[in-house]
Scaffold this motif. Structure first.
Motif, PDB file in Angstrom:
ATOM      1  N   MET A  35       0.801  -1.218   0.000  1.00 20.35           N
ATOM      2  CA  MET A  35       0.000   0.000   0.000  1.00 20.35           C
ATOM      3  C   MET A  35       0.840   1.278   0.000  1.00 20.35           C
ATOM      4  O   MET A  35       0.430   2.283  -0.575  1.00 20.35           O
ATOM      5  CB  MET A  35      -0.972  -0.004   1.189  1.00 20.35           C
ATOM      6  CG  MET A  35      -2.167  -0.889   0.976  1.00 20.35           C
ATOM      7  SD  MET A  35      -3.252  -0.278  -0.349  1.00 20.35           S
ATOM      8  CE  MET A  35      -4.286  -1.736  -0.583  1.00 20.35           C
ATOM      9  N   ARG A  86      -4.613   5.520   2.025  1.00 16.31           N
ATOM     10  CA  ARG A  86      -3.186   5.581   2.346  1.00 16.31           C
ATOM     11  C   ARG A  86      -2.521   6.790   1.671  1.00 16.31           C
ATOM     12  O   ARG A  86      -1.657   7.440   2.258  1.00 16.31           O
ATOM     13  CB  ARG A  86      -2.511   4.268   1.925  1.00 16.31           C
ATOM     14  CG  ARG A  86      -0.997   4.173   2.155  1.00 16.31           C
ATOM     15  CD  ARG A  86      -0.569   4.384   3.621  1.00 16.31           C
ATOM     16  NE  ARG A  86      -1.195   3.514   4.586  1.00 16.31           N
ATOM     17  CZ  ARG A  86      -0.718   2.317   4.965  1.00 16.31           C
ATOM     18  NH1 ARG A  86       0.403   1.856   4.422  1.00 16.31           N
ATOM     19  NH2 ARG A  86      -1.354   1.606   5.885  1.00 16.31           N
ATOM     20  N   THR A  91      -3.302  -5.062   5.312  1.00 16.08           N
ATOM     21  CA  THR A  91      -2.959  -3.673   5.649  1.00 16.08           C
ATOM     22  C   THR A  91      -4.011  -3.089   6.585  1.00 16.08           C
ATOM     23  O   THR A  91      -5.215  -3.149   6.305  1.00 16.08           O
ATOM     24  CB  THR A  91      -2.858  -2.809   4.384  1.00 16.08           C
ATOM     25  OG1 THR A  91      -1.871  -3.364   3.511  1.00 16.08           O
ATOM     26  CG2 THR A  91      -2.471  -1.380   4.742  1.00 16.08           C
ATOM     27  N   GLU A  94      -5.938   2.335  -1.332  1.00 13.13           N
ATOM     28  CA  GLU A  94      -4.908   3.158  -1.954  1.00 13.13           C
ATOM     29  C   GLU A  94      -5.192   4.648  -1.725  1.00 13.13           C
ATOM     30  O   GLU A  94      -4.282   5.415  -1.383  1.00 13.13           O
ATOM     31  CB  GLU A  94      -4.851   2.854  -3.443  1.00 13.13           C
ATOM     32  CG  GLU A  94      -3.890   3.700  -4.246  1.00 13.13           C
ATOM     33  CD  GLU A  94      -3.917   3.304  -5.725  1.00 13.13           C
ATOM     34  OE1 GLU A  94      -3.360   2.248  -6.060  1.00 13.13           O
ATOM     35  OE2 GLU A  94      -4.519   4.049  -6.518  1.00 13.13           O
TER      36      GLU A  94
END
Length: 274
Positions: free
Chosen positions: A70, A103, A204, A100
């Protein structure tokens, strides 16, 4: 369309159409920018500039064998936005692309970002842990990797023709064209990128990222999502965000931006223009 080269030498393919306020789309695993066709054409027609890229190892971007995580996904997105000097952008991410986007905003800041929307997205955390007891067992994702390694083509066909679009639900009308397009996009990418990507989207933890984000974020999720279960995703993300709004759908599939594009597009437009 164009190419931007990242700091570690990966070529990222992107589409860039139109003028006006930019809307940047981040696709899901294991697809490509092509999965946003319905949204890009819709918003282009509304006077927006629309951008979508192929994640590293996916679509037409470099099939690199490493850094499928990520942080690199977010950095690649940052490379695209910097290369195009995008300002006041709306970021829209589906599934892994939702992670995505989260992050990216948390890691690179909000100076270029106006709003965001995450659709059927993987945050806060998909895998079951002691701190996330509602998550899916790690064995589920291990099995995904095993099926991909054994026969990626058959695995992708099974996902597209079954749970991704709820085509395994009684009474759901299947579209062979949609199934084939999903399979086509998946097979364009690299097997190693997709294999590693399963770990990236499932393991994640985006909890701290979500807490950092201050811009308005629309969280769109269906209660009948068979890929990213609703109870442990959408509602939790909306609560962790400082300025999050949850939009819940009934009976829609994980791939609702494709099968329910007419509804999703209007809801996105309402949020963007509010």
């Amino acid at each position: 369309m164009g190419i931007v080269t990242t700091n570690d030498g990966v070529e990222i393919f992107y589409k860039d159409w139109g003028r006006g306020q930019p809307i940047v789309f981040s696709h899901g695993w294991p697809l490509s920018a092509d999965d946003w066709d319905a949204q890009m054409l819709f918003f282009l027609g509304k006077g927006y500039r629309v951008i979508a890229h192929d994640r590293r190892g996916h679509g037409r971007s470099t099939q690199t064998d490493d850094h499928h995580d990520m942080d690199h996904y977010a950095d690649d997105l940052a490379a695209v936005t910097a290369h195009l000097d995008l300002r006041d952008a709306i970021h829209v991410g589906h599934s892994t692309g939702g992670g995505e986007v989260v992050r990216y905003i948390a890691r690179h800041g909000e100076s270029r970002v106006a709003k965001a929307a995450i659709i059927s997205a993987v945050p806060p955390l998909m895998v079951r842990t002691a701190a996330n007891p509602g998550g899916l067992p790690k064995a589920v994702f291990d099995d995904f990797q095993a099926q991909l390694a054994a026969n990626r083509s058959e695995f992708y066909r099974a996902v597209a023709s079954g749970p991704f679009y709820n085509y395994n639900r009684p009474g759901t009308e299947r579209s062979e064209a949609i199934i084939q397009n999903w399979w086509r996009q998946g097979m364009m990418g690299g097997a190693k990128a997709h294999y590693d990507g399963i770990v990236a989207f499932s393991q994640t933890d985006f909890t701290s990222d979500l807490k950092k984000i201050g811009v308005p974020v629309l969280v769109m999720h269906s209660e009948d999502d068979q890929i990213v279960p609703y109870a442990d995703s959408g509602p939790l993300s909306a609560k962790l965000l400082k300025n999050g709004t949850l939009k819940t759908y009934k009976g829609f599939p994980h791939g609702m931006p494709t099968t329910q594009a007419d509804i999703i597009n209007v809801d996105l437009l309402t949020f963007i223009e509010s």
